[in-house]
Design a protein around this motif. Structure first.
Motif, PDB file in Angstrom:
ATOM      1  N   PHE A  12     -52.688  31.643   3.608  1.00 43.64           N
ATOM      2  CA  PHE A  12     -51.991  31.266   4.844  1.00 43.64           C
ATOM      3  C   PHE A  12     -52.653  31.825   6.097  1.00 43.64           C
ATOM      4  O   PHE A  12     -52.278  31.438   7.210  1.00 43.64           O
ATOM      5  CB  PHE A  12     -50.536  31.759   4.788  1.00 43.64           C
ATOM      6  N   PHE A  13     -53.629  32.715   5.954  1.00 40.36           N
ATOM      7  CA  PHE A  13     -54.202  33.403   7.113  1.00 40.36           C
ATOM      8  C   PHE A  13     -54.654  32.449   8.214  1.00 40.36           C
ATOM      9  O   PHE A  13     -54.393  32.680   9.395  1.00 40.36           O
ATOM     10  CB  PHE A  13     -55.398  34.260   6.674  1.00 40.36           C
ATOM     11  N   LEU A  14     -55.362  31.391   7.848  1.00 38.61           N
ATOM     12  CA  LEU A  14     -55.989  30.526   8.855  1.00 38.61           C
ATOM     13  C   LEU A  14     -55.192  29.260   9.143  1.00 38.61           C
ATOM     14  O   LEU A  14     -55.671  28.366   9.853  1.00 38.61           O
ATOM     15  CB  LEU A  14     -57.412  30.170   8.417  1.00 38.61           C
ATOM     16  N   ARG A  15     -53.992  29.182   8.626  1.00 39.91           N
ATOM     17  CA  ARG A  15     -53.159  28.018   8.910  1.00 39.91           C
ATOM     18  C   ARG A  15     -52.477  28.179  10.276  1.00 39.91           C
ATOM     19  O   ARG A  15     -52.246  29.292  10.756  1.00 39.91           O
ATOM     20  CB  ARG A  15     -52.103  27.833   7.834  1.00 39.91           C
ATOM     21  N   TYR A  16     -52.113  27.032  10.855  1.00 34.28           N
ATOM     22  CA  TYR A  16     -51.386  27.010  12.121  1.00 34.28           C
ATOM     23  C   TYR A  16     -49.929  26.605  11.847  1.00 34.28           C
ATOM     24  O   TYR A  16     -49.626  25.987  10.817  1.00 34.28           O
ATOM     25  CB  TYR A  16     -52.042  26.024  13.089  1.00 34.28           C
ATOM     26  N   PRO A  17     -49.028  26.948  12.756  1.00 34.05           N
ATOM     27  CA  PRO A  17     -47.602  26.655  12.511  1.00 34.05           C
ATOM     28  C   PRO A  17     -47.321  25.210  12.143  1.00 34.05           C
ATOM     29  O   PRO A  17     -46.477  24.944  11.280  1.00 34.05           O
ATOM     30  CB  PRO A  17     -46.942  27.051  13.841  1.00 34.05           C
ATOM     31  N   ARG A  20     -42.509  28.647   8.091  1.00 31.73           N
ATOM     32  CA  ARG A  20     -42.596  29.201   9.456  1.00 31.73           C
ATOM     33  C   ARG A  20     -41.618  30.353   9.630  1.00 31.73           C
ATOM     34  O   ARG A  20     -41.949  31.376  10.241  1.00 31.73           O
ATOM     35  CB  ARG A  20     -42.335  28.102  10.491  1.00 31.73           C
ATOM     36  N   GLN A  21     -40.397  30.207   9.093  1.00 34.59           N
ATOM     37  CA  GLN A  21     -39.436  31.304   9.214  1.00 34.59           C
ATOM     38  C   GLN A  21     -39.918  32.536   8.458  1.00 34.59           C
ATOM     39  O   GLN A  21     -39.722  33.667   8.899  1.00 34.59           O
ATOM     40  CB  GLN A  21     -38.064  30.861   8.713  1.00 34.59           C
ATOM     41  N   ARG A  22     -40.579  32.339   7.339  1.00 39.84           N
ATOM     42  CA  ARG A  22     -41.136  33.472   6.592  1.00 39.84           C
ATOM     43  C   ARG A  22     -42.250  34.154   7.378  1.00 39.84           C
ATOM     44  O   ARG A  22     -42.399  35.380   7.314  1.00 39.84           O
ATOM     45  CB  ARG A  22     -41.645  32.995   5.228  1.00 39.84           C
ATOM     46  N   VAL A  23     -43.035  33.388   8.126  1.00 40.39           N
ATOM     47  CA  VAL A  23     -44.064  33.984   8.978  1.00 40.39           C
ATOM     48  C   VAL A  23     -43.418  34.847  10.056  1.00 40.39           C
ATOM     49  O   VAL A  23     -43.881  35.961  10.354  1.00 40.39           O
ATOM     50  CB  VAL A  23     -44.962  32.899   9.610  1.00 40.39           C
ATOM     51  N   VAL A  24     -42.335  34.339  10.672  1.00 36.69           N
ATOM     52  CA  VAL A  24     -41.622  35.112  11.684  1.00 36.69           C
ATOM     53  C   VAL A  24     -41.095  36.419  11.077  1.00 36.69           C
ATOM     54  O   VAL A  24     -41.199  37.500  11.684  1.00 36.69           O
ATOM     55  CB  VAL A  24     -40.467  34.280  12.283  1.00 36.69           C
ATOM     56  N   ILE A  25     -40.536  36.334   9.871  1.00 41.68           N
ATOM     57  CA  ILE A  25     -40.023  37.539   9.197  1.00 41.68           C
ATOM     58  C   ILE A  25     -41.176  38.492   8.874  1.00 41.68           C
ATOM     59  O   ILE A  25     -41.062  39.708   9.055  1.00 41.68           O
ATOM     60  CB  ILE A  25     -39.248  37.137   7.932  1.00 41.68           C
ATOM     61  N   ASP A  82     -35.351  29.996  15.863  1.00 36.72           N
ATOM     62  CA  ASP A  82     -36.214  28.819  15.864  1.00 36.72           C
ATOM     63  C   ASP A  82     -37.661  29.240  15.645  1.00 36.72           C
ATOM     64  O   ASP A  82     -38.343  29.635  16.589  1.00 36.72           O
ATOM     65  CB  ASP A  82     -36.082  28.074  17.192  1.00 36.72           C
ATOM     66  N   PRO A  83     -38.147  29.187  14.409  1.00 33.43           N
ATOM     67  CA  PRO A  83     -39.521  29.635  14.171  1.00 33.43           C
ATOM     68  C   PRO A  83     -40.547  28.812  14.928  1.00 33.43           C
ATOM     69  O   PRO A  83     -41.599  29.322  15.303  1.00 33.43           O
ATOM     70  CB  PRO A  83     -39.687  29.487  12.654  1.00 33.43           C
ATOM     71  N   SER A  84     -40.257  27.535  15.181  1.00 34.83           N
ATOM     72  CA  SER A  84     -41.211  26.711  15.922  1.00 34.83           C
ATOM     73  C   SER A  84     -41.372  27.217  17.347  1.00 34.83           C
ATOM     74  O   SER A  84     -42.469  27.220  17.906  1.00 34.83           O
ATOM     75  CB  SER A  84     -40.750  25.248  15.935  1.00 34.83           C
ATOM     76  N   GLY A  85     -40.266  27.670  17.945  1.00 31.70           N
ATOM     77  CA  GLY A  85     -40.318  28.165  19.308  1.00 31.70           C
ATOM     78  C   GLY A  85     -40.852  29.571  19.425  1.00 31.70           C
ATOM     79  O   GLY A  85     -41.345  29.970  20.480  1.00 31.70           O
ATOM     80  N   SER A  86     -40.751  30.372  18.363  1.00 36.43           N
ATOM     81  CA  SER A  86     -41.178  31.765  18.441  1.00 36.43           C
ATOM     82  C   SER A  86     -42.601  31.982  17.950  1.00 36.43           C
ATOM     83  O   SER A  86     -43.125  33.090  18.036  1.00 36.43           O
ATOM     84  CB  SER A  86     -40.220  32.657  17.656  1.00 36.43           C
ATOM     85  N   LEU A  87     -43.258  30.931  17.429  1.00 37.69           N
ATOM     86  CA  LEU A  87     -44.653  31.026  17.015  1.00 37.69           C
ATOM     87  C   LEU A  87     -45.527  30.249  17.993  1.00 37.69           C
ATOM     88  O   LEU A  87     -45.233  29.103  18.326  1.00 37.69           O
ATOM     89  CB  LEU A  87     -44.834  30.454  15.603  1.00 37.69           C
ATOM     90  N   ASN A  88     -46.588  30.872  18.445  1.00 35.04           N
ATOM     91  CA  ASN A  88     -47.528  30.210  19.343  1.00 35.04           C
ATOM     92  C   ASN A  88     -48.321  29.166  18.551  1.00 35.04           C
ATOM     93  O   ASN A  88     -48.989  29.506  17.573  1.00 35.04           O
ATOM     94  CB  ASN A  88     -48.486  31.243  19.939  1.00 35.04           C
ATOM     95  N   PRO A  89     -48.243  27.883  18.935  1.00 35.44           N
ATOM     96  CA  PRO A  89     -48.924  26.846  18.151  1.00 35.44           C
ATOM     97  C   PRO A  89     -50.436  26.996  18.123  1.00 35.44           C
ATOM     98  O   PRO A  89     -51.105  26.426  17.266  1.00 35.44           O
ATOM     99  CB  PRO A  89     -48.506  25.543  18.850  1.00 35.44           C
ATOM    100  N   ARG A  90     -50.992  27.804  19.057  1.00 34.02           N
ATOM    101  CA  ARG A  90     -52.444  27.994  19.114  1.00 34.02           C
ATOM    102  C   ARG A  90     -52.906  29.190  18.297  1.00 34.02           C
ATOM    103  O   ARG A  90     -54.112  29.446  18.199  1.00 34.02           O
ATOM    104  CB  ARG A  90     -52.894  28.155  20.573  1.00 34.02           C
ATOM    105  N   HIS A  91     -51.966  29.956  17.752  1.00 30.01           N
ATOM    106  CA  HIS A  91     -52.321  31.135  16.961  1.00 30.01           C
ATOM    107  C   HIS A  91     -52.191  30.836  15.476  1.00 30.01           C
ATOM    108  O   HIS A  91     -51.238  30.180  15.038  1.00 30.01           O
ATOM    109  CB  HIS A  91     -51.411  32.315  17.318  1.00 30.01           C
ATOM    110  N   THR A  92     -53.133  31.334  14.711  1.00 33.21           N
ATOM    111  CA  THR A  92     -53.030  31.209  13.259  1.00 33.21           C
ATOM    112  C   THR A  92     -51.922  32.127  12.749  1.00 33.21           C
ATOM    113  O   THR A  92     -51.425  33.006  13.474  1.00 33.21           O
ATOM    114  CB  THR A  92     -54.344  31.610  12.581  1.00 33.21           C
ATOM    115  N   VAL A  93     -51.560  31.930  11.491  1.00 34.09           N
ATOM    116  CA  VAL A  93     -50.572  32.799  10.861  1.00 34.09           C
ATOM    117  C   VAL A  93     -51.035  34.249  10.924  1.00 34.09           C
ATOM    118  O   VAL A  93     -50.252  35.156  11.241  1.00 34.09           O
ATOM    119  CB  VAL A  93     -50.332  32.356   9.403  1.00 34.09           C
ATOM    120  N   TYR A  94     -52.314  34.480  10.646  1.00 30.45           N
ATOM    121  CA  TYR A  94     -52.830  35.853  10.689  1.00 30.45           C
ATOM    122  C   TYR A  94     -52.629  36.462  12.075  1.00 30.45           C
ATOM    123  O   TYR A  94     -52.133  37.590  12.206  1.00 30.45           O
ATOM    124  CB  TYR A  94     -54.318  35.872  10.321  1.00 30.45           C
TER     125      TYR A  94
END
Length: 339
Positions: A156-161, A169-174, A109-121
């Protein structure tokens, strides 16, 4: 490996030493309210070779996620051992930190494994900071995002989930796993939460990473169709044990174990009537005698095991643990009797 547990063993591919190996692995958890301990993993041998993709398949509750977590060093085994690169896994914190740089987890679940307050970077750079990376952080993050298919990465550096699609989002997790340049990834249901149109893209990405980087992978899934599309080898797990394993084409085109046959029968492209298994998988604190699948087995219920002369063995006689090698193997009295 005893002949009792195999139904025709495939020739071993060249003698390549496993990258990751589990040997006679057992993991038990305390029972609730005085119940017997739960045998979540109850004797598993499993090898993953360099550059190999292995699919670990089974119903929910069969022990596959617990096994995967143990291979990552997150759950120490009750007995048995895990080795990586020929060396036993060291569970001291410093050694585990070094190990997790080489073996990375990709969650379902990329939504659950990415902190919504952190940017992609920040999400991708987190691993570099934990491991005190001494190189060019920006270049490393950009390279990982590019390899994961997010190009140009600076976009994508400054984008949020919440600003990304599910596939992005899954690509960011990978990318977060790739940034540490691991030798193996453990992907737990990596496309389960994605739309069908995106699933193929993510599977193609994993295959491309294997081709380009020599990456090995353990893909944990309940979906045999996914295993067919991505894996070199499949291991089918039921109630804490691997009950059938081998090259994916062999296992999925000519399954020997009744459980594997039942799982395959419900795929959309399967021929014939689907096999409806009765009841739920047994409680891992009450593993039945004999073949652990016998209480739900359509072959035993239909009389085929009786005609083969193995019905009593199915109910009372345990089967040995399958070896972790690449050959086709099955733990089933009826399959062995058929030759």
């Amino acid at each position: 490996m005893t002949t009792e547990a195999t139904a025709g063993t495939a020739t071993e591919p060249g003698a390549v030493a496993p990258l990751l190996s589990a040997s006679d692995l057992h993991i038990t958890f305390p029972g609730r309210r005085g119940a017997d301990p739960a045998r979540a993993v109850d004797g598993v041998d499993l090898d993953i070779r360099p550059g190999e993709i292995v699919a670990l398949v089974g119903e929910s509750g069969c022990g596959k996620t617990t096994l995967a977590r143990s291979l990552l060093g997150l759950v120490p085994p009750t007995s048995g051992r895990v080795t990586f690169g020929g060396q036993p896994l060291d569970y001291r914190s410093r050694a585990l930190k070094a190990y997790r740089k080489r073996v990375q987890l990709v969650l379902q679940d990329p939504s659950g494994s990415l902190n919504p307050r952190h940017t992609v970077y920040e999400a991708v750079a987190e691993g570099l900071r934990i491991h005190k990376y001494g190189g060019d952080e920006r270049a490393a993050v950009g390279g990982a995002l590019s390899r994961a298919g997010l190009r140009p990465p600076e976009r994508f550096f400054l984008r949020y989930p919440h600003e990304l699609s599910g596939g992005q989002r899954q690509r960011v997790v990978i990318a977060g796993a790739l940034v540490l340049q691991p030798e193996l990834i453990v992907a737990d249901e990596p496309v389960a939460s994605l739309d069908a149109s995106v699933r193929g893209e993510i599977l193609a990405l994993i295959l491309r990473l294997r081709a380009e980087l020599g990456l090995s992978a353990l893909v944990v899934t309940h979906d045999l169709g996914l295993a067919w599309n991505i894996a070199d080898r499949v291991a089918v797990m039921y109630l804490g044990r691997i009950v059938e394993t081998g090259p994916v084409e062999r296992v999925l085109t000519a399954p020997q174990h009744p459980y594997t046959q039942a799982l395959l029968s419900v795929l959309p492209e399967a021929e014939g009537e689907p096999v409806v298994l009765t009841g739920e998988p047994p409680d891992p604190s009450r593993v039945p005698a004999g073949c652990r699948f016998h209480a739900r087995c359509q072959v035993l219920a239909g009389g085929a095991a009786e005609r083969a002369g193995v019905a009593e063995d199915c109910r009372t006689r345990d089967l040995p643990v399958l070896s972790g090698s690449a050959g086709a193997q099955v733990a089933c009295h009826w399959a062995v009797a058929r030759g």
